[in-house]
Design a protein around this motif. Sequence first.
Motif, PDB file in Angstrom:
ATOM      1  N   THR A 109       0.851  -1.186   0.000  1.00 55.33           N
ATOM      2  CA  THR A 109       0.000   0.000   0.000  1.00 55.33           C
ATOM      3  C   THR A 109       0.885   1.234   0.000  1.00 55.33           C
ATOM      4  OG1 THR A 109      -0.121  -0.001   2.428  1.00 55.33           O
ATOM      5  CG2 THR A 109      -1.881  -1.143   1.240  1.00 55.33           C
ATOM      6  N   GLY A 110       0.268   2.383  -0.311  1.00 54.81           N
ATOM      7  CA  GLY A 110       1.003   3.639  -0.295  1.00 54.81           C
ATOM      8  C   GLY A 110       1.567   4.007  -1.656  1.00 54.81           C
ATOM      9  N   MET A 111       2.324   5.100  -1.679  1.00 56.41           N
ATOM     10  CA  MET A 111       2.857   5.638  -2.919  1.00 56.41           C
ATOM     11  C   MET A 111       4.166   4.960  -3.310  1.00 56.41           C
ATOM     12  SD  MET A 111       2.249   8.074  -5.254  1.00 56.41           S
ATOM     13  CE  MET A 111       1.479   9.542  -4.564  1.00 56.41           C
ATOM     14  N   HIS A 112       4.259   4.571  -4.582  1.00 59.75           N
ATOM     15  CA  HIS A 112       5.492   4.034  -5.153  1.00 59.75           C
ATOM     16  C   HIS A 112       5.878   4.902  -6.349  1.00 59.75           C
ATOM     17  CE1 HIS A 112       6.167  -0.081  -3.324  1.00 59.75           C
ATOM     18  NE2 HIS A 112       5.058   0.333  -2.742  1.00 59.75           N
ATOM     19  N   VAL A 113       7.181   5.043  -6.536  1.00 60.77           N
ATOM     20  CA  VAL A 113       7.699   5.760  -7.698  1.00 60.77           C
ATOM     21  C   VAL A 113       8.516   4.779  -8.527  1.00 60.77           C
ATOM     22  CG1 VAL A 113       8.981   7.749  -8.531  1.00 60.77           C
ATOM     23  CG2 VAL A 113       7.849   7.845  -6.299  1.00 60.77           C
ATOM     24  N   LEU A 114       8.179   4.656  -9.800  1.00 61.49           N
ATOM     25  CA  LEU A 114       8.877   3.764 -10.711  1.00 61.49           C
ATOM     26  C   LEU A 114       9.797   4.595 -11.588  1.00 61.49           C
ATOM     27  CD1 LEU A 114       5.824   1.539 -11.767  1.00 61.49           C
ATOM     28  CD2 LEU A 114       7.336   1.283  -9.780  1.00 61.49           C
ATOM     29  N   PHE A 115      11.096   4.461 -11.389  1.00 62.41           N
ATOM     30  CA  PHE A 115      12.097   5.205 -12.148  1.00 62.41           C
ATOM     31  C   PHE A 115      12.527   4.371 -13.349  1.00 62.41           C
ATOM     32  CE2 PHE A 115      12.451   6.643  -7.742  1.00 62.41           C
ATOM     33  CZ  PHE A 115      12.413   8.015  -7.890  1.00 62.41           C
ATOM     34  N   LEU A 116      12.558   5.004 -14.527  1.00 60.79           N
ATOM     35  CA  LEU A 116      12.802   4.300 -15.783  1.00 60.79           C
ATOM     36  C   LEU A 116      13.945   4.914 -16.564  1.00 60.79           C
ATOM     37  CD1 LEU A 116       9.044   4.196 -16.864  1.00 60.79           C
ATOM     38  CD2 LEU A 116      10.260   2.426 -15.583  1.00 60.79           C
ATOM     39  N   ASP A 117      14.563   4.106 -17.443  1.00 57.60           N
ATOM     40  CA  ASP A 117      15.577   4.654 -18.339  1.00 57.60           C
ATOM     41  C   ASP A 117      14.921   5.070 -19.662  1.00 57.60           C
ATOM     42  OD1 ASP A 117      15.169   2.362 -19.863  1.00 57.60           O
ATOM     43  OD2 ASP A 117      17.073   1.426 -19.330  1.00 57.60           O
ATOM     44  N   SER A 118      15.739   5.404 -20.643  1.00 59.71           N
ATOM     45  CA  SER A 118      15.204   5.934 -21.901  1.00 59.71           C
ATOM     46  C   SER A 118      14.431   4.891 -22.702  1.00 59.71           C
ATOM     47  CB  SER A 118      16.347   6.497 -22.754  1.00 59.71           C
ATOM     48  OG  SER A 118      17.319   5.492 -23.020  1.00 59.71           O
ATOM     49  N   HIS A 119      14.591   3.610 -22.360  1.00 55.37           N
ATOM     50  CA  HIS A 119      13.849   2.548 -23.041  1.00 55.37           C
ATOM     51  C   HIS A 119      12.717   2.002 -22.172  1.00 55.37           C
ATOM     52  CE1 HIS A 119      16.800   2.461 -26.278  1.00 55.37           C
ATOM     53  NE2 HIS A 119      17.755   2.408 -25.372  1.00 55.37           N
ATOM     54  N   ASN A 120      12.378   2.741 -21.131  1.00 51.55           N
ATOM     55  CA  ASN A 120      11.322   2.349 -20.191  1.00 51.55           C
ATOM     56  C   ASN A 120      11.644   1.074 -19.419  1.00 51.55           C
ATOM     57  OD1 ASN A 120       9.584   4.547 -20.620  1.00 51.55           O
ATOM     58  ND2 ASN A 120       8.727   3.588 -22.445  1.00 51.55           N
ATOM     59  N   HIS A 121      12.928   0.774 -19.285  1.00 46.42           N
ATOM     60  CA  HIS A 121      13.339  -0.306 -18.391  1.00 46.42           C
ATOM     61  C   HIS A 121      13.292   0.216 -16.956  1.00 46.42           C
ATOM     62  CE1 HIS A 121      15.756  -1.934 -21.986  1.00 46.42           C
ATOM     63  NE2 HIS A 121      14.697  -2.704 -21.807  1.00 46.42           N
ATOM     64  N   LEU A 122      12.806  -0.618 -16.059  1.00 45.02           N
ATOM     65  CA  LEU A 122      12.712  -0.223 -14.655  1.00 45.02           C
ATOM     66  C   LEU A 122      14.092  -0.167 -14.021  1.00 45.02           C
ATOM     67  CD1 LEU A 122      10.844   0.378 -12.220  1.00 45.02           C
ATOM     68  CD2 LEU A 122      10.879  -2.078 -11.727  1.00 45.02           C
ATOM     69  N   ILE A 123      14.460   1.007 -13.511  1.00 49.92           N
ATOM     70  CA  ILE A 123      15.712   1.180 -12.783  1.00 49.92           C
ATOM     71  C   ILE A 123      15.504   0.908 -11.301  1.00 49.92           C
ATOM     72  CG2 ILE A 123      17.500   2.832 -12.109  1.00 49.92           C
ATOM     73  CD1 ILE A 123      17.012   4.298 -14.723  1.00 49.92           C
ATOM     74  N   ALA A 124      14.447   1.475 -10.743  1.00 54.48           N
ATOM     75  CA  ALA A 124      14.190   1.323  -9.312  1.00 54.48           C
ATOM     76  C   ALA A 124      12.709   1.531  -9.032  1.00 54.48           C
ATOM     77  CB  ALA A 124      15.029   2.307  -8.508  1.00 54.48           C
ATOM     78  N   ASP A 125      12.235   0.833  -8.020  1.00 53.42           N
ATOM     79  CA  ASP A 125      10.879   0.999  -7.498  1.00 53.42           C
ATOM     80  C   ASP A 125      11.045   1.377  -6.031  1.00 53.42           C
ATOM     81  OD1 ASP A 125       8.427   0.706  -6.275  1.00 53.42           O
ATOM     82  OD2 ASP A 125       8.061  -1.327  -6.987  1.00 53.42           O
ATOM     83  N   GLU A 126      10.661   2.598  -5.681  1.00 52.14           N
ATOM     84  CA  GLU A 126      10.899   3.078  -4.327  1.00 52.14           C
ATOM     85  C   GLU A 126       9.608   3.601  -3.699  1.00 52.14           C
ATOM     86  OE1 GLU A 126      14.102   5.884  -4.276  1.00 52.14           O
ATOM     87  OE2 GLU A 126      15.580   4.418  -5.002  1.00 52.14           O
ATOM     88  N   ASP A 127       9.466   3.291  -2.394  1.00 47.99           N
ATOM     89  CA  ASP A 127       8.347   3.851  -1.631  1.00 47.99           C
ATOM     90  C   ASP A 127       8.533   5.354  -1.487  1.00 47.99           C
ATOM     91  OD1 ASP A 127       7.384   1.320  -1.303  1.00 47.99           O
ATOM     92  OD2 ASP A 127       8.276   1.048   0.671  1.00 47.99           O
ATOM     93  N   MET A 128       7.442   6.071  -1.485  1.00 48.16           N
ATOM     94  CA  MET A 128       7.485   7.507  -1.257  1.00 48.16           C
ATOM     95  C   MET A 128       6.541   7.840  -0.117  1.00 48.16           C
ATOM     96  SD  MET A 128       6.533  10.654  -3.812  1.00 48.16           S
ATOM     97  CE  MET A 128       6.477  12.336  -3.178  1.00 48.16           C
ATOM     98  N   ALA A 129       7.099   8.272   0.996  1.00 41.80           N
ATOM     99  CA  ALA A 129       6.267   8.652   2.141  1.00 41.80           C
ATOM    100  C   ALA A 129       5.542   9.951   1.811  1.00 41.80           C
ATOM    101  CB  ALA A 129       7.125   8.824   3.380  1.00 41.80           C
ATOM    102  N   MET A 130       4.225   9.900   1.804  1.00 35.87           N
ATOM    103  CA  MET A 130       3.426  11.077   1.470  1.00 35.87           C
ATOM    104  C   MET A 130       3.193  11.916   2.721  1.00 35.87           C
ATOM    105  SD  MET A 130       2.626  11.068  -1.785  1.00 35.87           S
ATOM    106  CE  MET A 130       1.048  11.875  -2.043  1.00 35.87           C
TER     107      MET A 130
END
Length: 221
Positions: A109-130
Amino acid sequence: MRERVLHTGAGGLADYEVLEMLLFAGIPRRDTKPLAKSLINRFGSLAAVVEAGPDALEQARVPQGCVRLFATLGPIAQRVAQGARPERLVLENWDSVLAYCDVHLAGCTGMHVLFLDSHNHLIADEDMAMPPALAQPRPDLPAVKQAVSRLLQRALALHATSLMTLYLARDDEPVDPIMAGDRAFATALGRAGALLGVDVHGHMVVGQGQWRNFSLGEQPR
């Protein structure tokens, strides 16, 4: 040669020396250097020797034990190479994000941020405390700016060229009010990201068997 390997590793060995060590596993208590050099001269390289078929190796007078050993080295090398380069997830549309949620974020549950490279490959999935001020029906503007700044700084640190935000609702949270409350944040993030060269694909809310998403400039749907 064994002392050299123990002290400095096998990286400095010539091809014939590596082959000499491999042959020794199938030809114990014999000098394997002459056969190793002969095989390198015949096939051209260590890789060519290992990749040669059983018939070619037998014609070169390689003992059966070594033939069987060489037959296993190619598949092992491929498996190691695949392990060294794990396949990176591609998140190129909302359907792929939903599939990612089902497989990798089940129960979260909660907010996640999916960081991607120029080809939309997932670099990192990190929780974001709102911050609480950001979760209000009318979010506090300074809180929005602070959250956007922190998130984009993280994107730059990861060398991400794009990102998307994702809110995973609890069972008691309806998705539509959450989407309405997140719109100011997601819009501010998209506009700020464009100034820094970080493409913000959009924001998604998932919960209660439903999902809503919007990209910058679109109405939620």
